[in-house]
Scaffold this motif. Structure first.
Motif, short mmCIF file in Angstrom:
data_model
loop_
_atom_site.label_atom_id
_atom_site.label_comp_id
_atom_site.label_asym_id
_atom_site.label_seq_id
_atom_site.Cartn_x
_atom_site.Cartn_y
_atom_site.Cartn_z
N ASP B 383 0.84 -1.20 0.00
CA ASP B 383 0.00 0.00 0.00
C ASP B 383 0.88 1.25 0.00
OD1 ASP B 383 -2.35 1.39 -0.07
OD2 ASP B 383 -2.93 0.97 2.00
N ALA B 384 0.31 2.34 -0.49
CA ALA B 384 1.04 3.61 -0.51
C ALA B 384 0.00 4.73 -0.42
CB ALA B 384 1.86 3.75 -1.77
N ARG B 385 0.42 5.91 0.08
CA ARG B 385 -0.52 7.02 0.26
C ARG B 385 -0.61 7.86 -1.01
NH1 ARG B 385 1.07 9.89 5.86
NH2 ARG B 385 0.45 11.67 4.56
N ALA B 386 -1.84 8.27 -1.35
CA ALA B 386 -2.07 9.06 -2.57
C ALA B 386 -1.24 10.33 -2.55
CB ALA B 386 -3.55 9.38 -2.70
N ASP B 387 -1.11 10.99 -1.37
CA ASP B 387 -0.35 12.25 -1.34
C ASP B 387 1.14 12.01 -1.56
OD1 ASP B 387 -0.35 10.96 1.16
OD2 ASP B 387 0.02 12.83 2.26
N HIS B 388 1.63 10.85 -1.10
CA HIS B 388 3.04 10.53 -1.34
C HIS B 388 3.29 10.24 -2.83
CE1 HIS B 388 3.61 9.18 3.13
NE2 HIS B 388 3.64 10.49 2.98
N LEU B 389 2.35 9.50 -3.43
CA LEU B 389 2.49 9.17 -4.86
C LEU B 389 2.45 10.46 -5.69
CD1 LEU B 389 0.10 6.08 -4.84
CD2 LEU B 389 2.59 6.00 -5.02
N GLU B 390 1.58 11.38 -5.29
CA GLU B 390 1.47 12.67 -5.98
C GLU B 390 2.78 13.45 -5.84
OE1 GLU B 390 -1.96 14.94 -4.76
OE2 GLU B 390 -1.12 16.82 -5.54
N ALA B 391 3.34 13.43 -4.62
CA ALA B 391 4.59 14.16 -4.38
C ALA B 391 5.71 13.61 -5.26
CB ALA B 391 4.98 14.06 -2.90
N GLY B 392 5.81 12.28 -5.32
CA GLY B 392 6.85 11.67 -6.15
C GLY B 392 6.68 12.05 -7.62
N CYS B 393 5.43 12.12 -8.05
CA CYS B 393 5.14 12.46 -9.45
C CYS B 393 5.49 13.93 -9.72
CB CYS B 393 3.67 12.18 -9.72
SG CYS B 393 3.21 12.27 -11.46
N ASN B 394 5.24 14.80 -8.76
CA ASN B 394 5.65 16.21 -8.90
C ASN B 394 7.16 16.34 -9.02
OD1 ASN B 394 3.29 17.81 -8.98
ND2 ASN B 394 2.98 17.53 -6.75
N VAL B 395 7.89 15.57 -8.19
CA VAL B 395 9.36 15.60 -8.28
C VAL B 395 9.81 15.11 -9.66
CG1 VAL B 395 11.51 14.63 -7.35
CG2 VAL B 395 9.68 15.36 -5.78
N LEU B 396 9.15 14.05 -10.15
CA LEU B 396 9.48 13.52 -11.48
C LEU B 396 9.27 14.60 -12.55
CD1 LEU B 396 10.18 11.05 -13.33
CD2 LEU B 396 7.71 10.63 -13.48
N LEU B 397 8.11 15.26 -12.48
CA LEU B 397 7.79 16.32 -13.44
C LEU B 397 8.91 17.36 -13.49
CD1 LEU B 397 5.79 18.02 -15.24
CD2 LEU B 397 4.86 18.93 -13.09
N HIS B 398 9.31 17.82 -12.32
CA HIS B 398 10.29 18.92 -12.29
C HIS B 398 11.69 18.45 -12.64
CE1 HIS B 398 7.68 22.24 -11.02
NE2 HIS B 398 6.93 21.25 -10.52
N ALA B 399 12.04 17.24 -12.24
CA ALA B 399 13.35 16.70 -12.61
C ALA B 399 13.43 16.52 -14.13
CB ALA B 399 13.60 15.37 -11.90
N MET B 400 12.34 16.01 -14.73
CA MET B 400 12.33 15.81 -16.18
C MET B 400 12.36 17.15 -16.91
SD MET B 400 9.83 12.50 -16.78
CE MET B 400 10.40 12.10 -18.44
N LEU B 401 11.63 18.12 -16.38
CA LEU B 401 11.62 19.44 -17.02
C LEU B 401 13.02 20.06 -16.97
CD1 LEU B 401 8.26 21.14 -15.92
CD2 LEU B 401 8.99 20.47 -18.24
N GLU B 402 13.72 19.88 -15.83
CA GLU B 402 15.08 20.43 -15.72
C GLU B 402 15.97 19.84 -16.81
OE1 GLU B 402 17.18 20.34 -11.82
OE2 GLU B 402 19.01 19.87 -12.96
N ARG B 403 15.82 18.51 -17.06
CA ARG B 403 16.69 17.86 -18.04
C ARG B 403 16.21 18.09 -19.49
NH1 ARG B 403 21.60 16.40 -16.80
NH2 ARG B 403 21.41 14.88 -18.49
N ALA B 404 14.90 18.23 -19.66
CA ALA B 404 14.38 18.34 -21.03
C ALA B 404 14.44 19.78 -21.54
CB ALA B 404 12.95 17.82 -21.11
N GLY B 405 14.41 20.72 -20.62
CA GLY B 405 14.35 22.12 -21.00
C GLY B 405 12.96 22.50 -21.49
N ARG B 406 12.60 23.80 -21.43
CA ARG B 406 11.27 24.20 -21.87
C ARG B 406 11.29 25.50 -22.65
NH1 ARG B 406 8.13 25.07 -16.21
NH2 ARG B 406 6.76 26.33 -17.53
#
Ligand code: URP
Ligand code: URP
Lengths: 406, 406
Positions: B383-406
């Motif tokens: 099991d895992a908490r929805a807010d934790h999963l959301e937080a991890g996904c936010n970190v992924l978004l920003h880490a990918m944006l840093e590497r991909a550029g916008r």
């Protein structure tokens, strides 16, 4: 003296029924093969002029009349069922040694005072149906006929059905069969005689035994990400108890025994910390007070381990047989016969249960051991020497003659 | 920021395919259920405007074009196959977090410089076909496509046949797919984050691991008649080695791990001294020199035990993965994103292998961990908490944006 060659060739002929490629025998109780084995032995008994009765649990009694048939018979016997990977001698030897005794008495025209009987008991091994030593257990009243009939194998077949099917559900009420004295010859199933280079083991007693099921409950978790200090590793905690089982037995020599023979690990996956482990504990001693001390020490260790580790540990005793000292008259009869025949000998406490311990509840009883190769039994490579088997049979003949009179 | 509710509802919808009564998921790789799961995720990707390619080992790459499509894609991914008694989050979270990143970019109309790709790799779990992490392993050249195709399940079906059957044997040659950087979000599968009450684990490295099969050979004998000093008890000798496996791990904190997860005892009968015991050993450390020291200490202990006991002991190494440090740029991208978003965080070394360790052989790679309940995975109660999963996904978004550029 008996005819050792004849004994050996009967053993080999019976061993053909259910013979395995590796030289062993698989003749599970109450199967078609068991019926074939029973029929063969009963046929031999009839050829030797014996009369046969069968009781309701399928125990078979083969009788040679004495001069005074009001005397209770002097009986010998054992079992002809085997383990799934069993050998040619375990049980079978005890039955065919009895047949050979009768054949020898016939050859010599010897009439005994009391009748002589040879018995084989149903389902000694307990590998198809529990409990073990079923036929002799019902006979001596250790449990009821109904309990035994209801026992089921893995396919759901019952003892009652299977007895009927193979034609060995007799009429006689179990236990309503007098016994003057009971002797059982058996391979030792241990290495003591061979180790000491003796031919005949005089058996003063059979060890008591306690069987337990132990369950250790921890927490199933991934073997990589879970730090050592946050684990509840059921296997590790189990190893402590497993080692203590042996340590306890070693504290009570020479007759303490401690064995963990069966272990199941859940989920049993290479990269999962075991969440649950189930294992068996087998404790034995010939002295009941010491067996009880071993029992108490084991429970105390489990309690300490529970407190030290915080894991769940359950121990349940699933069987208990008290030690069984044999009757001094029967032990002496074996000792005297051995001395008269001049065989090398020593006392060997039986570590394994035998039909004789149940027979001993209703009659004076004793046992005769002969060596088996490397002490191995319950194994297809079980082996014994023809001259040792002959020696044991000679001792049986003379012990029975002493008790039966001539 | 991503839409946590949408991420959660996609996770729950995917978890319906192969749902088990106890709330887990059984969706073994390359089964009909795996096909249904793959089709669902591919459908979501297409709805989000992504293009899809499949390689010859069934790895699926779902692409959102960037402003400059000559740049190698910034990729995230994981796997959607599960253990036989698996959970809803292991692997699935990493894939659907990628889909949610793309949906968020679409919602905001953000165009990245480099393309964004979401991958799911074939057969990460290795429970139906070995080796584990098969798709990413073929992709990075750890073993050949032919080797993977030939792997058989217990019914004799091969990976090659099953890929064809479910329609996921693609055309692209594995590895001929550029990757600019690879990120993988995953539940921790351990208790460290929960224990420290942190939301985001920055993963600097994955532990190396050595797997062994150990076989101890004693002498099968009857538990009653065999005196303690004449025994060759394979289980007792095994317990010594099992305890040493844990002792070795404890000598190398904090990243030493030692586990005996699988044990088989022969003949596994209550009143037979075990003649043979087979068990697995799993040793891990993040430092390869220490992992090697652990390996040497284990072998030395086995040698001593062999000499002290006289029993046969065989140890065979069956797998070895060296530790995998992640690329500093990717680790920093995760760390920066976490800091920017203000989540509580700590470094967590991954104890478990992931597709990211193979991706790291061909591209800069990094991982993001979120807590899972009680550290449990590979279990229906994962099991895992929805807010934790959301937080991890936010970190992924920003880490990918840093590497991909916008
Ligand atoms: N003889 C024999 O193997 N009996 C079974 C019960 C025991 O383990 O002692
Ligand atoms: N994540 C995962 O369970 N990988 C399997 C290999 C391992 O045991 O680390």
């Amino acid at each position: 003296k008996v005819n050792g060659d004849r004994l050996w060739s009967s053993l080999m002929e019976l061993a053909k029924i259910g013979a395995t490629p590796k030289g062993g025998v698989k003749r599970l109780t109450l199967t078609d093969l068991d019926k074939q084995g029973r029929d063969l032995v009963v046929g031999w008994a009839k050829e030797a002029g014996m009369s046969v009765t069968v009781d309701q649990i399928g125990n078979v009694f083969m009788r040679r009349d004495g001069a005074n048939n009001d005397l209770p018979p002097i009986m010998t016997g054992s079992h002809i069922d085997t383990q799934p990977t069993g050998g040619k001698f375990d049980g079978n030897y005890g039955v065919l040694a009895g047949i050979e005794v009768v054949r020898t008495l016939n050859d010599r025209g010897i009439r005994t005072e009391a009748p002589i009987e040879v018995a084989f008991w149903t389902n000694e091994e307990g590998s198809r149906f529990v409990p073990v030593m079923m036929g002799s257990g019902v006979f001596c009243g250790a449990f009821t006929l109904e309990h035994a009939y209801a026992a089921k194998d893995v396919d759901g077949k019952t003892v009652g059905e299977e007895l009927e099917r193979i034609g060995y559900k007799g009429d006689q009420v179990p236990g309503q069969h007098p016994i003057g004295a009971y002797f059982e010859t058996h391979i030792e199933q241990g290495p003591v005689l061979e180790d000491a280079d003796k031919v005949i083991g005089v058996v003063p007693a059979v060890m008591g035994l306690s069987w337990y099921d132990c369950t250790v409950t921890g927490m199933e978790a991934h073997a990589g990400p879970t730090p050592m200090h946050l684990r509840k590793d059921a296997m590790q905690v189990s190893t402590r108890i497993m080692q203590e089982v042996v340590a306890i037995a070693n504290r009570y020599p020479p007759y303490g025994r401690g064995t963990v023979g069966m272990v199941q690990v859940f989920p049993n996956s290479r990269n999962v910390i075991p969440g649950e482990v189930k294992f068996s504990i087998d404790l034995r001693n010939v002295n009941d007070a010491l067996l009880n001390t071993m029992h108490e020490e084991m429970l105390a260790f489990v309690e300490r381990t529970r407190q030290e580790t915080g894991l769940g540990i359950q121990v349940e005793r699933v069987s208990y047989y008290p030690p069984c000292p044999f009757h001094p008259d029967c032990v002496d009869a074996v000792r005297n016969a051995t001395a008269k025949l001049g065989y090398s000998t020593m006392d060997v406490v039986s570590g394994a249960g035998h039909d004789a311990i149940y027979a001993a509840r209703v009659a004076p009883a004793g046992m005769i051991f002969v060596p088996c190769k490397d002490g191995i039994s319950h194994n297809e490579i079980e082996d014994a020497r023809a001259d040792h088997l002959e020696a044991g049979c000679n001792v049986l003949l003379h012990a029975m003659l002493e008790r039966a009179g001539r």
